[in-house]
Scaffold this motif. Structure first.
Motif, PDB file in Angstrom:
ATOM      1  N   ALA A  35       0.834  -1.205   0.000  1.00  0.00           N
ATOM      2  CA  ALA A  35       0.000   0.000   0.000  1.00  0.00           C
ATOM      3  C   ALA A  35       0.865   1.249   0.000  1.00  0.00           C
ATOM      4  O   ALA A  35       1.886   1.321   0.694  1.00  0.00           O
ATOM      5  CB  ALA A  35      -0.926   0.015   1.207  1.00  0.00           C
ATOM      6  N   LEU A  37       0.392   4.916   1.143  1.00  0.00           N
ATOM      7  CA  LEU A  37      -0.528   5.586   2.054  1.00  0.00           C
ATOM      8  C   LEU A  37      -0.037   6.987   2.371  1.00  0.00           C
ATOM      9  O   LEU A  37       1.151   7.206   2.604  1.00  0.00           O
ATOM     10  CB  LEU A  37      -0.638   4.767   3.352  1.00  0.00           C
ATOM     11  CG  LEU A  37      -1.439   5.359   4.509  1.00  0.00           C
ATOM     12  CD1 LEU A  37      -2.921   5.461   4.159  1.00  0.00           C
ATOM     13  CD2 LEU A  37      -1.257   4.511   5.763  1.00  0.00           C
ATOM     14  N   LYS A  44       1.476   9.963  -3.810  1.00  0.00           N
ATOM     15  CA  LYS A  44       1.217   8.530  -4.015  1.00  0.00           C
ATOM     16  C   LYS A  44       0.586   8.233  -5.373  1.00  0.00           C
ATOM     17  O   LYS A  44       0.958   7.251  -6.028  1.00  0.00           O
ATOM     18  CB  LYS A  44       0.346   7.975  -2.874  1.00  0.00           C
ATOM     19  CG  LYS A  44      -0.983   8.681  -2.651  1.00  0.00           C
ATOM     20  CD  LYS A  44      -1.665   8.187  -1.381  1.00  0.00           C
ATOM     21  CE  LYS A  44      -3.045   8.781  -1.224  1.00  0.00           C
ATOM     22  NZ  LYS A  44      -3.049  10.254  -1.054  1.00  0.00           N
ATOM     23  N   GLN A 196      -5.997   5.089   6.304  1.00  0.00           N
ATOM     24  CA  GLN A 196      -5.023   4.242   6.979  1.00  0.00           C
ATOM     25  C   GLN A 196      -5.627   2.942   7.491  1.00  0.00           C
ATOM     26  O   GLN A 196      -4.965   1.905   7.496  1.00  0.00           O
ATOM     27  CB  GLN A 196      -4.328   5.019   8.113  1.00  0.00           C
ATOM     28  CG  GLN A 196      -5.255   5.710   9.065  1.00  0.00           C
ATOM     29  CD  GLN A 196      -5.293   5.059  10.420  1.00  0.00           C
ATOM     30  OE1 GLN A 196      -4.822   3.960  10.598  1.00  0.00           O
ATOM     31  NE2 GLN A 196      -5.890   5.730  11.384  1.00  0.00           N
ATOM     32  N   ALA A 199      -5.525   0.569   4.503  1.00  0.00           N
ATOM     33  CA  ALA A 199      -4.173   0.067   4.258  1.00  0.00           C
ATOM     34  C   ALA A 199      -3.757  -0.938   5.323  1.00  0.00           C
ATOM     35  O   ALA A 199      -3.180  -1.995   5.013  1.00  0.00           O
ATOM     36  CB  ALA A 199      -3.184   1.238   4.216  1.00  0.00           C
ATOM     37  N   MET A 200      -4.046  -0.633   6.581  1.00  0.00           N
ATOM     38  CA  MET A 200      -3.638  -1.505   7.680  1.00  0.00           C
ATOM     39  C   MET A 200      -4.327  -2.857   7.618  1.00  0.00           C
ATOM     40  O   MET A 200      -3.761  -3.878   7.998  1.00  0.00           O
ATOM     41  CB  MET A 200      -3.946  -0.831   9.024  1.00  0.00           C
ATOM     42  CG  MET A 200      -3.233   0.478   9.260  1.00  0.00           C
ATOM     43  SD  MET A 200      -1.526   0.316   9.776  1.00  0.00           S
ATOM     44  CE  MET A 200      -1.716   0.048  11.524  1.00  0.00           C
ATOM     45  N   ALA A 203      -2.824  -4.578   3.608  1.00  0.00           N
ATOM     46  CA  ALA A 203      -1.464  -4.652   3.072  1.00  0.00           C
ATOM     47  C   ALA A 203      -0.520  -5.515   3.901  1.00  0.00           C
ATOM     48  O   ALA A 203      -0.615  -5.565   5.133  1.00  0.00           O
ATOM     49  CB  ALA A 203      -0.894  -3.245   2.939  1.00  0.00           C
ATOM     50  N   ARG A 205       2.801  -4.824   3.554  1.00  0.00           N
ATOM     51  CA  ARG A 205       3.654  -3.707   3.951  1.00  0.00           C
ATOM     52  C   ARG A 205       3.059  -2.415   3.410  1.00  0.00           C
ATOM     53  O   ARG A 205       2.323  -2.419   2.420  1.00  0.00           O
ATOM     54  CB  ARG A 205       5.082  -3.872   3.437  1.00  0.00           C
ATOM     55  CG  ARG A 205       5.891  -4.947   4.140  1.00  0.00           C
ATOM     56  CD  ARG A 205       7.354  -4.903   3.744  1.00  0.00           C
ATOM     57  NE  ARG A 205       7.523  -4.938   2.299  1.00  0.00           N
ATOM     58  CZ  ARG A 205       8.425  -4.228   1.625  1.00  0.00           C
ATOM     59  NH1 ARG A 205       9.241  -3.398   2.246  1.00  0.00           N
ATOM     60  NH2 ARG A 205       8.517  -4.326   0.302  1.00  0.00           N
ATOM     61  N   ILE A 206       3.436  -1.328   4.056  1.00  0.00           N
ATOM     62  CA  ILE A 206       2.897  -0.008   3.711  1.00  0.00           C
ATOM     63  C   ILE A 206       4.050   0.983   3.593  1.00  0.00           C
ATOM     64  O   ILE A 206       4.955   0.992   4.429  1.00  0.00           O
ATOM     65  CB  ILE A 206       1.917   0.486   4.793  1.00  0.00           C
ATOM     66  CG1 ILE A 206       0.734  -0.474   4.939  1.00  0.00           C
ATOM     67  CG2 ILE A 206       1.419   1.900   4.482  1.00  0.00           C
ATOM     68  CD1 ILE A 206      -0.131  -0.200   6.157  1.00  0.00           C
ATOM     69  N   VAL A 208       4.475   4.904   3.846  1.00  0.00           N
ATOM     70  CA  VAL A 208       3.813   6.151   4.231  1.00  0.00           C
ATOM     71  C   VAL A 208       4.541   7.298   3.558  1.00  0.00           C
ATOM     72  O   VAL A 208       5.761   7.457   3.720  1.00  0.00           O
ATOM     73  CB  VAL A 208       3.813   6.336   5.764  1.00  0.00           C
ATOM     74  CG1 VAL A 208       3.110   7.637   6.137  1.00  0.00           C
ATOM     75  CG2 VAL A 208       3.128   5.152   6.448  1.00  0.00           C
ATOM     76  N   THR A 219       5.666  -3.138   7.980  1.00  0.00           N
ATOM     77  CA  THR A 219       4.400  -3.849   8.132  1.00  0.00           C
ATOM     78  C   THR A 219       3.439  -2.964   8.923  1.00  0.00           C
ATOM     79  O   THR A 219       3.874  -2.038   9.631  1.00  0.00           O
ATOM     80  CB  THR A 219       4.591  -5.167   8.896  1.00  0.00           C
ATOM     81  OG1 THR A 219       4.994  -4.867  10.241  1.00  0.00           O
ATOM     82  CG2 THR A 219       5.626  -6.057   8.230  1.00  0.00           C
ATOM     83  N   PRO A 220       2.123  -3.237   8.840  1.00  0.00           N
ATOM     84  CA  PRO A 220       1.176  -2.442   9.624  1.00  0.00           C
ATOM     85  C   PRO A 220       1.510  -2.403  11.114  1.00  0.00           C
ATOM     86  O   PRO A 220       1.454  -1.335  11.743  1.00  0.00           O
ATOM     87  CB  PRO A 220      -0.160  -3.152   9.363  1.00  0.00           C
ATOM     88  CG  PRO A 220      -0.010  -3.731   7.996  1.00  0.00           C
ATOM     89  CD  PRO A 220       1.421  -4.176   7.926  1.00  0.00           C
TER      90      PRO A 220
END
Length: 326
Positions: A35, A37, A44, A196, A199-200, A203, A205-206, A208, A219-220
């Protein structure tokens, strides 16, 4: 992490005086749900469009499987972009919408029919194959758009705010569905969102982003528990910010780590300003002298806190997710 599929190396893009991307570098693995984010204007979508080929960076490189992606026109990239609007053809059936791209590639009719049938089953729309988009719900139209994207079997699927047009209940259902589909079809997903929670929940991994730069990739759980800076701490989840050990630094305490105690028995004292019951949990807002915002506390079930009551706020030092963040 699996072998890298997509490598973004020091990518920059400006529009006049606006620096949309400022030296962005990322590595996304094969079969990862990744993601992008950040708030509006963070870069993005520009990054997503650069990967898809609808924007050309001013500098940097984008590699897919080690090969230069930027050298290829959009229609030659093994990448598919699912638009926010879904962009379905209203006069075509669900099956025809899904098979449209394959038909344009002049694949044999039998192969098109087989692949469309397979993907209809995957997204649970076999019974809807002959319907038109106007006869579908928002969630079903979203599934058609997704099916049309994955039927072409791209190595990389880009999704731009894919759930923004759906209501809250359907969004929650489709978050689970997207995650299931991503695992089932084995395609790397890169989703752009400003939400968020979305995404959390989806995903692996994210990344930001803020101000055209990557603030943190994790990771979240890592983002939530170990934010790299104050922006990430404040943007991910709900935070209570307190002055840190040095000037300009902060301590971050999550609401679920705080307990209400008797005045004088905690680290801070305040007065209950408001309570909100949200089903499984309650949020208690406490006004603390010297704090610009109410201190938030999450309690399981219904709270016994009463507006106007003096309370203490307690937490263990080790649960503070960030100390000395700037």
């Amino acid at each position: 992490m699996n072998a890298p599929l997509l490598e973004v190396q020091q990518v920059s893009r400006s529009f006049g005086d606006v620096r949309a991307l400022d030296g962005v570098s990322l590595t996304i693995a094969e079969n990862e749900f990744f993601a992008l984010l950040g708030p509006s204007g963070c870069g993005k979508t520009t990054l997503l469009r650069s990967i898809a080929g609808f924007e050309h960076p001013d500098g940097g490189a984008v590699l897919l499987g080690g090969s230069d992606l930027l050298a290829l026109p959009p229609n030659k990239r093994p990448v598919n972009l699912m638009f926010q609007s879904y962009a379905l053809f209203p006069h075509l059936s669900v099956a025809a919408n899904i098979g449209y791209g394959l038909k344009r590639e002049k694949l044999p009719k039998a192969e098109i029919a087989q692949r469309v049938d397979e993907v209809l089953e995957t997204v649970g729309l076999t019974a809807m194959a002959k319907r038109r988009p106007a006869q579908l719900s928002g969630g079903q139209r979203q599934r058609v758009a997704l099916a049309r994207a994955i039927v072409k079997r791209p190595r990389l699927l880009l999704l731009d705010e894919p759930l923004s047009a759906l209501d809250r209940k359907v969004r929650a259902e489709m978050q689970l569905e997207l995650k299931r589909l991503q695992h089932e079809v084995g395609i790397t997903f890169v989703v752009v969102t400003h939400d968020q929670e979305e995404a959390m929940s989806m995903a692996d991994r994210i990344a930001v982003l803020a101000g055209g730069r990557v603030q943190q990739v994790a990771t979240p759980l890592e983002l939530y528990r170990n934010p790299a800076n104050l922006f990430v701490a404040d943007f991910i989840g709900t935070s209570n910010l307190l002055p840190g050990p040095s000037a300009g630094q902060h301590l971050v305490v999550r609401p679920e780590d705080v307990r209400l105690v008797a005045p004088g028995a905690g680290r801070l004292d305040g007065t209950v300003a408001d309570t909100q019951f949200q089903g499984g949990t309650s949020t208690v807002a406490v006004d603390v002298p010297g704090q610009a915002k109410p201190f938030l506390v999450t309690e399981h079930g219904a709270t016994e806190a009463v507006r106007g009551t003096p309370v203490g706020l307690a937490w263990q030092h080790e649960v503070a997710v960030g100390e000395g963040l700037a």
